[in-house]
Every structure is written in structure tokens, then in C-alpha cells.
Design a protein around this motif. Structure first.
Motif, PDB file in Angstrom:
ATOM      1  N   SER A 163      -4.309  -1.256  -0.684  1.00 14.10           N
ATOM      2  CA  SER A 163      -3.732  -0.951   0.631  1.00 14.10           C
ATOM      3  C   SER A 163      -2.750   0.211   0.580  1.00 14.10           C
ATOM      4  O   SER A 163      -2.454   0.827   1.605  1.00 14.10           O
ATOM      5  CB  SER A 163      -3.028  -2.189   1.189  1.00 14.10           C
ATOM      6  OG  SER A 163      -1.826  -2.435   0.474  1.00 14.10           O
ATOM      7  N   LEU A 164      -2.268   0.509  -0.635  1.00 15.27           N
ATOM      8  CA  LEU A 164      -1.260   1.570  -0.765  1.00 15.27           C
ATOM      9  C   LEU A 164      -1.838   2.878  -1.289  1.00 15.27           C
ATOM     10  O   LEU A 164      -1.105   3.857  -1.458  1.00 15.27           O
ATOM     11  CB  LEU A 164      -0.139   1.112  -1.712  1.00 15.27           C
ATOM     12  CG  LEU A 164       0.932   0.212  -1.103  1.00 15.27           C
ATOM     13  CD1 LEU A 164       1.825  -0.363  -2.190  1.00 15.27           C
ATOM     14  CD2 LEU A 164       1.764   0.994  -0.090  1.00 15.27           C
ATOM     15  N   GLY A 186      -3.679   5.208  -0.037  1.00 15.54           N
ATOM     16  CA  GLY A 186      -3.522   6.362   0.844  1.00 15.54           C
ATOM     17  C   GLY A 186      -2.119   6.943   0.732  1.00 15.54           C
ATOM     18  O   GLY A 186      -1.932   8.146   0.528  1.00 15.54           O
ATOM     19  N   ALA A 187      -1.129   6.045   0.861  1.00 16.83           N
ATOM     20  CA  ALA A 187       0.257   6.499   0.738  1.00 16.83           C
ATOM     21  C   ALA A 187       0.522   7.048  -0.665  1.00 16.83           C
ATOM     22  O   ALA A 187       1.226   8.050  -0.824  1.00 16.83           O
ATOM     23  CB  ALA A 187       1.203   5.340   1.044  1.00 16.83           C
ATOM     24  N   GLN A 204       5.019   3.641  -7.305  1.00 19.11           N
ATOM     25  CA  GLN A 204       4.209   4.727  -7.865  1.00 19.11           C
ATOM     26  C   GLN A 204       3.827   4.427  -9.317  1.00 19.11           C
ATOM     27  O   GLN A 204       2.663   4.600  -9.699  1.00 19.11           O
ATOM     28  CB  GLN A 204       4.984   6.042  -7.783  1.00 19.11           C
ATOM     29  CG  GLN A 204       4.175   7.240  -8.243  1.00 19.11           C
ATOM     30  CD  GLN A 204       4.956   8.532  -8.124  1.00 19.11           C
ATOM     31  OE1 GLN A 204       6.167   8.553  -8.362  1.00 19.11           O
ATOM     32  NE2 GLN A 204       4.298   9.597  -7.751  1.00 19.11           N
ATOM     33  N   GLU A 240      -5.267   3.765 -13.547  1.00 19.96           N
ATOM     34  CA  GLU A 240      -5.824   4.170 -14.833  1.00 19.96           C
ATOM     35  C   GLU A 240      -6.827   3.151 -15.373  1.00 19.96           C
ATOM     36  O   GLU A 240      -7.687   3.475 -16.180  1.00 19.96           O
ATOM     37  CB  GLU A 240      -4.702   4.379 -15.858  1.00 19.96           C
ATOM     38  CG  GLU A 240      -3.911   5.644 -15.632  1.00 19.96           C
ATOM     39  CD  GLU A 240      -4.779   6.897 -15.636  1.00 19.96           C
ATOM     40  OE1 GLU A 240      -5.610   7.031 -16.545  1.00 19.96           O
ATOM     41  OE2 GLU A 240      -4.634   7.715 -14.710  1.00 19.96           O
ATOM     42  N   LEU A 291      -9.345   4.534  -8.784  1.00 16.32           N
ATOM     43  CA  LEU A 291      -9.226   5.928  -9.213  1.00 16.32           C
ATOM     44  C   LEU A 291     -10.083   6.821  -8.327  1.00 16.32           C
ATOM     45  O   LEU A 291      -9.640   7.884  -7.871  1.00 16.32           O
ATOM     46  CB  LEU A 291      -9.649   6.069 -10.677  1.00 16.32           C
ATOM     47  CG  LEU A 291      -9.719   7.502 -11.204  1.00 16.32           C
ATOM     48  CD1 LEU A 291      -8.360   8.186 -11.131  1.00 16.32           C
ATOM     49  CD2 LEU A 291     -10.240   7.510 -12.647  1.00 16.32           C
ATOM     50  N   GLU A 292     -11.303   6.372  -8.058  1.00 18.86           N
ATOM     51  CA  GLU A 292     -12.195   7.158  -7.209  1.00 18.86           C
ATOM     52  C   GLU A 292     -11.606   7.325  -5.812  1.00 18.86           C
ATOM     53  O   GLU A 292     -11.679   8.391  -5.207  1.00 18.86           O
ATOM     54  CB  GLU A 292     -13.567   6.477  -7.140  1.00 18.86           C
ATOM     55  CG  GLU A 292     -14.588   7.216  -6.296  1.00 18.86           C
ATOM     56  CD  GLU A 292     -15.034   8.535  -6.902  1.00 18.86           C
ATOM     57  OE1 GLU A 292     -15.649   9.326  -6.197  1.00 18.86           O
ATOM     58  OE2 GLU A 292     -14.742   8.776  -8.092  1.00 18.86           O
ATOM     59  N   GLN A 293     -10.987   6.245  -5.319  1.00 17.00           N
ATOM     60  CA  GLN A 293     -10.373   6.305  -3.993  1.00 17.00           C
ATOM     61  C   GLN A 293      -9.225   7.319  -3.972  1.00 17.00           C
ATOM     62  O   GLN A 293      -9.085   8.100  -3.029  1.00 17.00           O
ATOM     63  CB  GLN A 293      -9.847   4.922  -3.608  1.00 17.00           C
ATOM     64  CG  GLN A 293      -9.438   4.795  -2.156  1.00 17.00           C
ATOM     65  CD  GLN A 293     -10.640   4.781  -1.223  1.00 17.00           C
ATOM     66  OE1 GLN A 293     -11.455   3.889  -1.289  1.00 17.00           O
ATOM     67  NE2 GLN A 293     -10.759   5.785  -0.384  1.00 17.00           N
ATOM     68  N   ILE A 308      -8.856   9.889  -5.929  1.00 19.68           N
ATOM     69  CA  ILE A 308      -9.435  11.237  -6.023  1.00 19.68           C
ATOM     70  C   ILE A 308      -9.900  11.701  -4.648  1.00 19.68           C
ATOM     71  O   ILE A 308      -9.628  12.833  -4.229  1.00 19.68           O
ATOM     72  CB  ILE A 308     -10.601  11.244  -7.039  1.00 19.68           C
ATOM     73  CG1 ILE A 308     -10.065  11.047  -8.459  1.00 19.68           C
ATOM     74  CG2 ILE A 308     -11.391  12.542  -6.931  1.00 19.68           C
ATOM     75  CD1 ILE A 308     -11.154  10.824  -9.492  1.00 19.68           C
ATOM     76  N   GLN A 309     -10.569  10.826  -3.939  1.00 22.50           N
ATOM     77  CA  GLN A 309     -11.043  11.189  -2.592  1.00 22.50           C
ATOM     78  C   GLN A 309      -9.870  11.516  -1.668  1.00 22.50           C
ATOM     79  O   GLN A 309      -9.884  12.520  -0.955  1.00 22.50           O
ATOM     80  CB  GLN A 309     -11.846  10.038  -1.993  1.00 22.50           C
ATOM     81  CG  GLN A 309     -13.219   9.868  -2.612  1.00 22.50           C
ATOM     82  CD  GLN A 309     -14.039   8.815  -1.890  1.00 22.50           C
ATOM     83  OE1 GLN A 309     -13.608   8.248  -0.883  1.00 22.50           O
ATOM     84  NE2 GLN A 309     -15.230   8.546  -2.406  1.00 22.50           N
ATOM     85  N   HIS A 310      -8.874  10.653  -1.682  1.00 19.39           N
ATOM     86  CA  HIS A 310      -7.730  10.891  -0.798  1.00 19.39           C
ATOM     87  C   HIS A 310      -7.047  12.212  -1.137  1.00 19.39           C
ATOM     88  O   HIS A 310      -6.605  12.951  -0.246  1.00 19.39           O
ATOM     89  CB  HIS A 310      -6.717   9.746  -0.938  1.00 19.39           C
ATOM     90  CG  HIS A 310      -7.150   8.460  -0.288  1.00 19.39           C
ATOM     91  ND1 HIS A 310      -8.020   8.409   0.769  1.00 19.39           N
ATOM     92  CD2 HIS A 310      -6.814   7.167  -0.555  1.00 19.39           C
ATOM     93  CE1 HIS A 310      -8.211   7.154   1.140  1.00 19.39           C
ATOM     94  NE2 HIS A 310      -7.497   6.372   0.340  1.00 19.39           N
ATOM     95  N   ARG A 311      -6.920  12.505  -2.427  1.00 18.83           N
ATOM     96  CA  ARG A 311      -6.222  13.740  -2.808  1.00 18.83           C
ATOM     97  C   ARG A 311      -7.039  14.971  -2.467  1.00 18.83           C
ATOM     98  O   ARG A 311      -6.479  16.035  -2.171  1.00 18.83           O
ATOM     99  CB  ARG A 311      -5.881  13.696  -4.303  1.00 18.83           C
ATOM    100  CG  ARG A 311      -4.688  12.784  -4.565  1.00 18.83           C
ATOM    101  CD  ARG A 311      -4.172  12.860  -5.964  1.00 18.83           C
ATOM    102  NE  ARG A 311      -2.907  12.137  -6.071  1.00 18.83           N
ATOM    103  CZ  ARG A 311      -2.435  11.591  -7.179  1.00 18.83           C
ATOM    104  NH1 ARG A 311      -3.126  11.710  -8.308  1.00 18.83           N
ATOM    105  NH2 ARG A 311      -1.288  10.967  -7.192  1.00 18.83           N
ATOM    106  N   GLU A 312      -8.359  14.857  -2.525  1.00 20.58           N
ATOM    107  CA  GLU A 312      -9.190  15.987  -2.103  1.00 20.58           C
ATOM    108  C   GLU A 312      -8.975  16.258  -0.612  1.00 20.58           C
ATOM    109  O   GLU A 312      -8.871  17.403  -0.177  1.00 20.58           O
ATOM    110  CB  GLU A 312     -10.665  15.710  -2.387  1.00 20.58           C
ATOM    111  CG  GLU A 312     -11.026  15.639  -3.863  1.00 20.58           C
ATOM    112  CD  GLU A 312     -10.958  16.993  -4.563  1.00 20.58           C
ATOM    113  OE1 GLU A 312     -10.834  18.014  -3.874  1.00 20.58           O
ATOM    114  OE2 GLU A 312     -11.001  17.011  -5.807  1.00 20.58           O
TER     115      GLU A 312
END
Lengths: 250, 194
Positions: A8-9, A11-12, A23, A31, A37-39, A41-45
Motif C-alpha cells: 500500500s505504500l 507509490g509513496a 523507507q 530487495e 520490486l517490479e511495482q 520500478i514501474q512507479h519510478r519510471e
């Protein structure tokens, strides 16, 4: 924190919008959790693409023409590229070849250092091997290959080794972490030296330093590291976490 | 004759950087400094610290290229994440916060440069703008406050007087929607991480 709570966190977390404690916890989970991790990566893209959108807030501006020149200068002088000296006069001082007026004391101290260096250099070389994809590690490896290099073991007040510094005869030196925990937000490790009886800053090392280059001068006798507010301070405000004596080598 | 770097992938350039090829870093800078600086400047609203952050990010890439893992996303995403994190650190420091407030009051907000024309892909920026505009307003607002104002989700919740769980959901759902829409708009896997 459970998987669902972390989920749930994410995105933030990807937007650096969680507390430092969260964090760290999320980073550990990510890790070990491929789907999270995939999520991330997607959010950061997506976040990186948001930076292209000029209408969200203030308009985009370009960096000044001088910025690349400044970067190019920094990377062309790797011995000052990472550590940013806080005391301008210290950066301007030139390295002076060591004197040997206290040769007896120096020799005794050097002997102590040399005893531990055989196995220790092997340990450092192993570390270098793990870092060979970045240029700074190559420089460290080169320094270690020089017969005149000196290794300063930086120990905690309880005698636990926390870091080391490899110093070449030209004064170029490398700080190598051996177990300093990452500082929290708004904190940084800072490197200090005793020079002519005064404590001077050699620069900030960042929140989780692994390998950092800096400059040593012949007047410096001790290296120290502590934690300070982000950006560094002019004089130490917290206890020294680790320190080690510099011994001049030929 | 020196080989051209312009057609090389970002990943290839990072490998060249690991071999101390300064021209490779310069090409990476040419490609991505605009968005990195733009992001830092948007948060800090001050050119000098934004350039400090930008310089730090590129010097760090030079010193530690192995930190970039192509399996974990595009180089642009990596650099932006680094820049954003570093900028947030800067913003959340009390001294920096005071400096920012002072500058907010003193610095005109009008643009002086058009970085998009020189550095970023105009089509991508336009597409992102359209997709963002289609987001529900409450999701867009939550993302803006978190990403561009440097607020934590708790601060966003307090600012908007909404439950923390609601803000977490809005951010997560908004990012997921954007990811889906950007993929539909034709962005490659590397660009949206699908």
C-alpha cells in the motif's frame, strides 16, 4: 510491516514520500520481494516521465552552460570529485613531502601498522575486486599497488574497525567503509583531520559512504569520522565514531 | 576516427562511463541533464542548489556507474530517482527549508529557459501532460504534493485533511493509472517499466 502494508505504500515510497523508518523497512522488503520490486520500478519510471511534464508546477528550466564544465572539471580531478572540502584554505594548501624529525616515534607506529597490513591489504584487495566497475575503485586498486601507500585503520572508541583510509605518497587518499550504518535522513558522515593541533573538515562523505576520495596533507596526524547534519558543519558537533593515526611513509 | 556515441543505448554509455570514458558521460548529460535539473529546480525553485544536485548526480554516476542496474529500469528513471531523493533530503533539512521559503518570496517564477526544446522529447512531454490531465483531480493533487512539493504521504493527508490510507491509495492508484495510460500511448517497456 506486512507485505500488504508495504504494497500500500509503494507509490509513496517510489516518490520519496514516506518517513525514513518506513523507507528503510520498505527497502529491505523490496530487495526480497520481486513483485514489489517490479511495482517500484514501474512507479519510478512513471515518476521520471512526470518530470517531463512542464504544466504540473513550475516550468522546466535548463541548467546553466557552466554546469557541464563544472562537472567535467570535477571528474577530471577525481581526488576532489566526491569529497567537498568545507574549509577553502585547506583545499588550496599543497601537499608537502613529509619530514622525518620524529622518525623514532613514526617508525614505531609504522611497525604497528605494517604488522596488520599483510592480511588487511588482502581484505582491501577483495573489496576492490567487488567494485571494479567504477572508476574510483580502479584508482584505489592502483593506490594499493603502490609500495609507498599507507593504510590508516579507523576504529571506534571500543576498538572496532569501522573504516580505513588508503593514502598515497602524493596525498591522494581513499576512504573505505567497513561497517558504518547508513545515517538517517538529513544526516551525513563527515571526515575530519587533526592538522597542526586543530580539527579541520575534509568534507562530507554522504549518508552511506562506500568509497570516497579525499586529500591528505603532511600536517595531518589523525583522521576522524562522525555524523553531522546534511551538508556538513564547520566544526564537529557530535562524538567521533572512528579514528586512526596517519603515519608518514616514504 | 572516434566512434559516435549518439546512437548508443544508455546502458552502453554507462558501461563506457565505467571505463572512464568522459565523452560517454557527456552524452548521458546531454540526454538527461534537462530532466534531472528540471526536476530538482521544480522542487527547489532555485537555480544554484538545483545545479548542485544535478552536478552531484552526474559526478556520482561517474564515480559509481555500477549503481545503475539496467534490469531495474531506464537510466532516466534511475537518474530522476536519485535526483528526487537528493533534492528531498535537501528540502527536508531545516536550513534548506528556510532558504527555500525565503527564495519563494524573493524569486520571480517566470521561466527564463525552454529546456524542453533542447533536452527532452517534446512528444513525450506532451503525451505525459495529456495523460496526467486525465487523472482524477484528487489523485493528481496527491501525486503533485508528494512528488513536486516534497511532502510525505502523511503531510499530504494532513494538508488535504484526508485519511492517510486515502492518500496512499490515491498515490498508488494514480501512478498505476498513469503507467497503464502511458503504455497505451506507446511508451516502450523501458519508459514505463512494464
Amino acid at each position: 510491516m506486512t507485505h500488504d502494508e508495504v504494497r500500500s505504500l509503494l507509490g509513496a515510497y517510489a516518490l520519496d514520500a514516506v518517513d525514513p523508518r518506513e523507507q528503510e523497512e520498505i527497502a529491505r522488503h523490496v530487495e526480497l520481494c520481486p513483485s514489489c520490486l517490479e511495482q517500484v520500478i514501474q512507479h519510478r519510471e512513471v515518476a521520471a516521465l512526470l518530470a517531463l511534464d512542464a504544466d504540473l508546477d513550475a516550468p522546466l528550466r535548463e541548467p546553466s552552460d557552466a554546469l557541464w564544465a563544472s562537472i567535467a572539471t570535477s571528474i577530471a580531478a577525481p581526488d576532489v570529485a566526491v569529497v567537498l572540502p568545507l574549509q577553502r584554505h585547506a583545499r588550496r594548501r599543497q601537499f608537502v613531502k613529509p619530514t622525518y624529525s620524529v622518525l623514532g616515534a613514526v617508525a614505531a607506529a609504522l611497525l604497528l601498522v605494517v604488522v596488520g597490513l599483510g592480511t588487511y591489504n588482502h581484505h582491501l584487495s577483495s573489496q576492490v575486486h567487488n567494485l571494479q566497475t567504477n572508476s574510483l575503485s580502479y584508482q584505489l586498486e592502483s593506490a594499493l599497488a603502490q609500495p609507498t601507500h599507507q593504510t590508516v585503520l579507523m576504529r571506534s572508541p571500543k576498538g572496532v574497525q569501522k573504516a580505513s583510509a588508503v593514502i598515497t605518497k602524493t596525498g591522494t587518499a581513499y576512504f573505505v567503509d567497513h561497517g558504518l550504518a547508513a545515517t538517517g535522513h538529513n544526516k551525513t558522515y563527515q571526515l575530519w583531520a587533526i592538522s597542526n593541533g586543530q580539527v579541520i573538515s575534509l568534507g562530507v562523505l554522504g549518508s552511506h559512504p562506500t568509497l570516497v576520495s579525499f586529500k591528505v596533507e603532511s600536517t595531518m596526524s589523525t583522521l576522524m569520522v562522525n555524523v553531522e547534519p546534511l551538508g556538513g558543519v564547520a566544526s564537529p558537533t557530535t562524538p567521533v565514531l572512528a579514528q586512526g593515526a596517519i603515519v608518514n611513509v616514504a | 576516427m572516434e566512434p559516435s556515441l549518439e546512437n548508443q543505448s544508455d546502458a552502453s554509455l554507462v558501461i563506457a562511463v565505467a571505463k572512464s570514458d568522459q565523452r560517454a558521460l557527456e552524452e548521458i548529460y546531454r540526454r538527461h541533464s534537462g530532466v534531472v535539473y528540471g526536476l530538482a529546480n521544480r522542487l527547489l525553485r532555485n537555480q544554484a542548489p538545483a545545479e548542485e544536485v544535478t552536478q552531484e548526480i552526474f559526478v556520482r554516476l561517474w564515480n559509481e556507474p555500477s549503481r545503475y542496474d539496467p534490469e531495474r529500469g531506464s537510466l532516466r528513471s534511475f537518474l530522476c530517482a536519485q535526483a528526487h531523493s537528493r533534492t528531498i533530503d535537501y528540502l527536508r533539512a531545516e536550513t534548506a527549508r528556510r532558504r527555500r521559503h525565503d527564495l519563494d518570496a524573493a524569486t520571480p517564477s517566470g521561466p527564463r529557459y525552454d529546456v524542453e526544446a533542447e533536452v527532452v522529447n517534446m512528444l513525450a512531454a506532451e503525451t505525459v501532460r495529456v495523460v496526467v490531465a486525465q487523472l482524477p483531480a484528487n489523485e493528481r493533487r496527491a501525486i503533485e504534493l508528494a512528488y513536486f512539493q516534497g511532502m510525505t504521504y502523511r503531510e499530504v493527508a494532513e494538508f488535504l485533511d484526508e485519511p492517510e490510507g486515502t492518500i496512499k491509495s490515491r498515490i498508488r492508484n494514480g501512478l498505476s493509472t498513469l503507467h497503464l495510460q502511458l503504455a497505451r500511448a506507446g511508451f516502450t517497456r523501458n519508459e514505463v517499466g512494464q
